[in-house]
Design an enzyme around this catalytic site. Structure first.
Site, short mmCIF file in Angstrom:
data_model
loop_
_atom_site.label_atom_id
_atom_site.label_comp_id
_atom_site.label_asym_id
_atom_site.label_seq_id
_atom_site.Cartn_x
_atom_site.Cartn_y
_atom_site.Cartn_z
N GLU A 53 41.48 37.70 36.61
CA GLU A 53 40.25 37.06 37.11
C GLU A 53 39.11 37.45 36.19
O GLU A 53 38.99 38.63 35.83
CB GLU A 53 39.97 37.52 38.55
CG GLU A 53 38.63 37.02 39.10
CD GLU A 53 38.30 37.58 40.49
OE1 GLU A 53 39.23 37.90 41.26
OE2 GLU A 53 37.11 37.72 40.78
N GLU A 99 27.96 36.41 39.19
CA GLU A 99 28.22 36.85 40.57
C GLU A 99 27.15 37.84 41.01
O GLU A 99 26.68 38.68 40.24
CB GLU A 99 29.60 37.54 40.67
CG GLU A 99 29.99 37.82 42.11
CD GLU A 99 31.38 38.44 42.25
OE1 GLU A 99 31.91 38.94 41.24
OE2 GLU A 99 31.92 38.42 43.37
#
Ligand code: NAG
Length: 329
Positions: free
Chosen positions: A134, A139
């Protein structure tokens, strides 16, 4: 000719800086929407209380739209009442295509901000986590202003400590800060926080956003961020060469983290609400990420969920506006 490993690495290095990338996809407006699946589910995402709608539902509810004037795509969070189940409508979209490298350029003019939100723009090998890896490009939570870029893998993936401008974020155990394996890091992987207070949230939006780029090639993963006022000319011109990009905000070198950790990935854009991260830091001031108060103190609510359920009007800034996404190979 058989190159030694060192010589091969060196030649890849010089190639990387001289490379002229060729555009393979430009996703904007209707084409962007067409390139994604809209994942449906309520209260299913990392403990969050987002209720993700289908493409049709999101359009009908006014949460998914393309601006007629700019052609930019907006992904919104509902500013109305919570659903009967106590969730709030939002969007999570995941690309139909899987990518196994390239230069991904994300031109974003607005991102979700405010107590309760947990937005992300990221890549993941679906149904194969964490084995397939990932890569988190954008974020953060709540009203923070400094972006967190994380890499999640199995063992062994150790991030080198130089070659990027961000700082390691995993403070629970500094000795593990550059360990990308999710097992010893309690699923966090190796996270690097941008030094720029224009890289996330309200201050990003006030600066008309900017451009994020992920360069994923055989030498590693490099994440760049440029606020609107500092986007390099080759990026703006759509003919990226790497000139004038500066030091990446995050860099995971293949030397310590073989790129075999990263299977073909989908690209995901979502706005979660509360969840393990958002609820977990509801009462923290998050001053290490450019926020100066706790959401508990600011809102007067002792839990993230209660606040999100009761205050639709607080989510007027909880939207993404994506100008375009360009993929170069
Ligand atoms: C934020 O909290 C930390 C401790 O958790 C404290 O040291 C710091 O002074 C606080 N910052 C602000 C701006 O209140």
């Amino acid at each position: 000719m058989k190159l030694t490993t060192a010589a091969a690495a060196l030649s890849l290095c010089s190639l990387a800086s001289a490379k002229t990338w060729v555009l393979s996809e430009r996703l904007a407006g209707a084409d962007l929407i067409q390139a994604f699946n809209f994942e449906v589910g309520a209260g299913t995402d990392n403990g969050g209380i987002a209720d993700y709608g289908s493409l049709q539902t999101s359009r009908r509810r006014g949460l998914l739209a393309v601006s007629a004037t700019t052609g930019w795509t907006m992904l919104k969070t509902s500013t109305g009442a919570a659903t009967p189940e106590g969730n709030r409508e939002s969007i999570r979209m995941s690309s139909k295509k899987r990518y196994s490298g390239g230069l991904f350029v994300f031109d974003v003019t607005h991102m979700p901000t405010g107590c309760g939100v947990w937005p992300a723009l990221w890549m993941v090998a679906p149904d194969n986590w964490p084995t397939g890896g990932e890569i988190d490009i954008i974020e953060g939570v709540h009203a923070t202003t400094q972006n967190l870029m994380s890499t999640h893998t199995t063992s062994v993936c150790i991030q080198q400590t130089t070659g990027f401008t961000g700082t390691f974020s995993y403070t629970a155990n500094p000795a593990l800060a550059n360990t990308c394996d999710v097992v010893p890091t309690n699923n966090q992987g190796c996270g690097v926080r941008s030094p720029s207070t224009k890289s996330f949230g309200a201050s990003f939006n006030q600066a008309q956003g900017g451009v994020y780029a992920l360069q994923w090639d055989t030498t590693g993963l490099r994440t760049y961020f440029w606020p609107r006022s500092a986007v390099p000319a080759d990026i703006t011109a759509g003919a990226p060469t790497g000139t004038g990009w500066g030091t990446p905000a995050n860099y995971v070198s293949a030397a310590g983290c073989p790129m075999t950790h990263f299977d073909p990935m989908v690209l995901v854009v979502n706005t979660n609400l509360c969840g393990t991260w958002g609820s977990g830091v509801w009462s923290d001031n998050l001053s290490y990420a450019g926020q100066s108060y706790s959401c508990a103190a600011k809102t007067g609510y002792s839990t993230c969920e209660a606040y999100v359920r009761a205050n639709g009007g607080a989510f007027r800034q909880a939207y993404w506006t994506i100008r375009d996404i360009k993929v170069y190979v």
